[in-house]
Scaffold this active site. Structure first.
Site, PDB file in Angstrom:
ATOM      1  N   LYS A  75     -41.064  40.419  14.453  1.00  0.00           N
ATOM      2  CA  LYS A  75     -40.855  39.421  13.586  1.00  0.00           C
ATOM      3  C   LYS A  75     -40.121  40.094  12.115  1.00  0.00           C
ATOM      4  O   LYS A  75     -40.745  41.297  11.646  1.00  0.00           O
ATOM      5  CB  LYS A  75     -42.012  38.507  13.475  1.00  0.00           C
ATOM      6  CG  LYS A  75     -41.850  37.737  14.689  1.00  0.00           C
ATOM      7  CD  LYS A  75     -42.959  36.305  14.641  1.00  0.00           C
ATOM      8  CE  LYS A  75     -42.668  35.713  15.884  1.00  0.00           C
ATOM      9  NZ  LYS A  75     -43.555  34.490  15.868  1.00  0.00           N
ATOM     10  N   ARG A  78     -48.977  37.779  21.906  1.00  0.00           N
ATOM     11  CA  ARG A  78     -47.909  37.403  22.330  1.00  0.00           C
ATOM     12  C   ARG A  78     -46.535  38.579  21.924  1.00  0.00           C
ATOM     13  O   ARG A  78     -46.469  38.967  20.735  1.00  0.00           O
ATOM     14  CB  ARG A  78     -47.096  36.300  21.920  1.00  0.00           C
ATOM     15  CG  ARG A  78     -45.892  36.047  22.527  1.00  0.00           C
ATOM     16  CD  ARG A  78     -45.544  34.348  22.048  1.00  0.00           C
ATOM     17  NE  ARG A  78     -44.342  33.753  22.624  1.00  0.00           N
ATOM     18  CZ  ARG A  78     -43.029  34.252  22.082  1.00  0.00           C
ATOM     19  NH1 ARG A  78     -42.810  34.845  21.316  1.00  0.00           N
ATOM     20  NH2 ARG A  78     -42.129  33.768  22.950  1.00  0.00           N
TER      21      ARG A  78
HETATM   22  C1  8Y4 Z   1     -37.502  39.285  16.668  1.00  0.00           C
HETATM   23  C2  8Y4 Z   1     -38.096  38.933  17.820  1.00  0.00           C
HETATM   24  C3  8Y4 Z   1     -37.592  38.144  15.695  1.00  0.00           C
HETATM   25  C4  8Y4 Z   1     -38.668  37.654  18.077  1.00  0.00           C
HETATM   26  C5  8Y4 Z   1     -37.991  36.996  15.815  1.00  0.00           C
HETATM   27  C6  8Y4 Z   1     -38.527  36.784  17.150  1.00  0.00           C
HETATM   28  C7  8Y4 Z   1     -44.203  32.534  18.942  1.00  0.00           C
HETATM   29  C8  8Y4 Z   1     -44.183  31.532  19.769  1.00  0.00           C
HETATM   30  C9  8Y4 Z   1     -42.227  32.507  19.658  1.00  0.00           C
HETATM   31  C10 8Y4 Z   1     -45.365  32.344  18.313  1.00  0.00           C
HETATM   32  C11 8Y4 Z   1     -46.374  30.972  19.897  1.00  0.00           C
HETATM   33  C12 8Y4 Z   1     -39.963  34.943  18.270  1.00  0.00           C
HETATM   34  C13 8Y4 Z   1     -42.137  30.713  21.499  1.00  0.00           C
HETATM   35  C14 8Y4 Z   1     -40.200  33.430  18.097  1.00  0.00           C
HETATM   36  N1  8Y4 Z   1     -42.965  32.793  18.686  1.00  0.00           N
HETATM   37  N2  8Y4 Z   1     -45.122  30.944  20.618  1.00  0.00           N
HETATM   38  N3  8Y4 Z   1     -42.777  31.585  20.445  1.00  0.00           N
HETATM   39  N4  8Y4 Z   1     -46.552  31.768  18.864  1.00  0.00           N
HETATM   40  N5  8Y4 Z   1     -47.433  30.451  20.334  1.00  0.00           N
HETATM   41  N6  8Y4 Z   1     -39.139  35.309  17.379  1.00  0.00           N
HETATM   42  O1  8Y4 Z   1     -45.543  33.200  17.239  1.00  0.00           O
HETATM   43  O2  8Y4 Z   1     -40.319  35.519  19.053  1.00  0.00           O
HETATM   44  S1  8Y4 Z   1     -40.283  32.814  19.707  1.00  0.00           S
END
Ligand code: 8Y4
Length: 263
Positions: free
Chosen positions: A204, A238
């Site tokens: 993130k 996750r």
């Molecule tokens: C790079 C890679 C930058 C990934 C941003 C991201 C969460 C979630 C997501 C979380 C729960 C993500 C669906 C966002 N994040 N569900 N979902 N908790 N419960 N962004 O933190 O991975 S998607």
């Protein structure tokens, strides 16, 4: 597993016929072999500014994947806020509802209660379209905790068993870097609620902001954060990088399991 066109290398062109189920299955098999206990499957992109998806489109993306993955020896977590997606996924063997809107959508609370599945309630401030536009809190840890506990009360009132409710502070969802760091500090306080804690920190943007790494260079920092979160009470991590994260967490577990007997 993000089942959305923007996460495919063809930019979504091939995706119009639906997700490549062989590719989904191969990726899932690898994640299970690498040590995943849950697979999270979502058909809505929640990255900042992403366009909303129709119910039918979400169903078309997610349900074929649930059918293909239902036979795997892990829990299928469905990343959705949409009641009909919850129902159709549960009917095909899904074992957890992961809702970034914490069952606030019309009908979601009653649907989840009827299905009897465990739910992960995540905190988000605003919507994916607007959440990163200058989010403000007076006291982010207290506000996130109070909001989540109010959602727990709503869930319990709707008939969801307390021990089936997981909590997640929602790193990156309507939070600045300072908010995300405060929430990392506040994890033990969230764990003290007695609810199992799920966190998503993998790759993130807080990592980019803190140490200046591009998204494809964030694995080591993500592993550091996974260990830190586990030490602070997170029970489910996750991640995009299952094998590496499972090894990192195996060290935390091995040390914890040694107990007080020594050696
Ligand atoms: C790079 C890679 C930058 C990934 C941003 C991201 C969460 C979630 C997501 C979380 C729960 C993500 C669906 C966002 N994040 N569900 N979902 N908790 N419960 N962004 O933190 O991975 S998607």
């Amino acid at each position: 597993m993000n089942i959305t066109p923007d996460s495919f290398s063809d930019g979504g062109k091939l995706f119009r016929q639906g997700p490549d189920l062989d590719a989904v299955r191969r990726r899932a098999d690898q994640m299970v072999a690498d040590g995943a206990a849950l697979l999270d499957i979502g058909g809505e992109s929640t990255r900042p500014g992403a366009a909303p998806v129709s119910e039918q489109e979400e169903l078309d993306r997610v349900i074929p994947c649930v059918e293909v993955l239902a036979e795997l020896p892990v829990t299928l977590s469905i990343d959705t806020s949409t009641p009909v997606v919850m129902r159709e996924s549960a009917a095909r063997g899904a074992g957890l509802i992961n809702d970034v809107r914490a069952l606030t959508r019309e009908g979601a609370l009653d649907t989840a209660a009827q299905l009897g599945l465990p739910v992960c309630l995540m905190h988000m401030r605003g919507t994916p379209q607007t959440m990163q536009d200058n989010p403000r809190y007076d006291a982010v840890v207290e506000e996130v905790k109070a909001w989540l506990l109010a959602r727990v009360d709503a869930c319990v009132a709707a008939g969801i068993a307390r021990n089936k409710i997981l909590l997640d502070p929602g790193f990156g969802f309507g939070k600045t870097l300072a908010h995300n760091l405060a929430l990392l500090d506040g994890l033990p306080g969230l764990a003290a609620t007695g609810h199992d804690l799920l966190v998503g920190l993998s790759r993130k943007s807080l990592i980019g902001k803190l140490i200046g790494r591009d998204v494809e260079e964030r694995l080591p920092a993500s592993l550091g954060l996974a260990v830190l979160a586990a030490e602070r009470g997170a029970r489910i991590i996750r991640t995009h990088d299952v094998r590496e994260t499972a090894d990192a967490l195996a060290m935390v577990t091995a040390l914890a399991d040694r107990g007080s007997a020594g050696e």
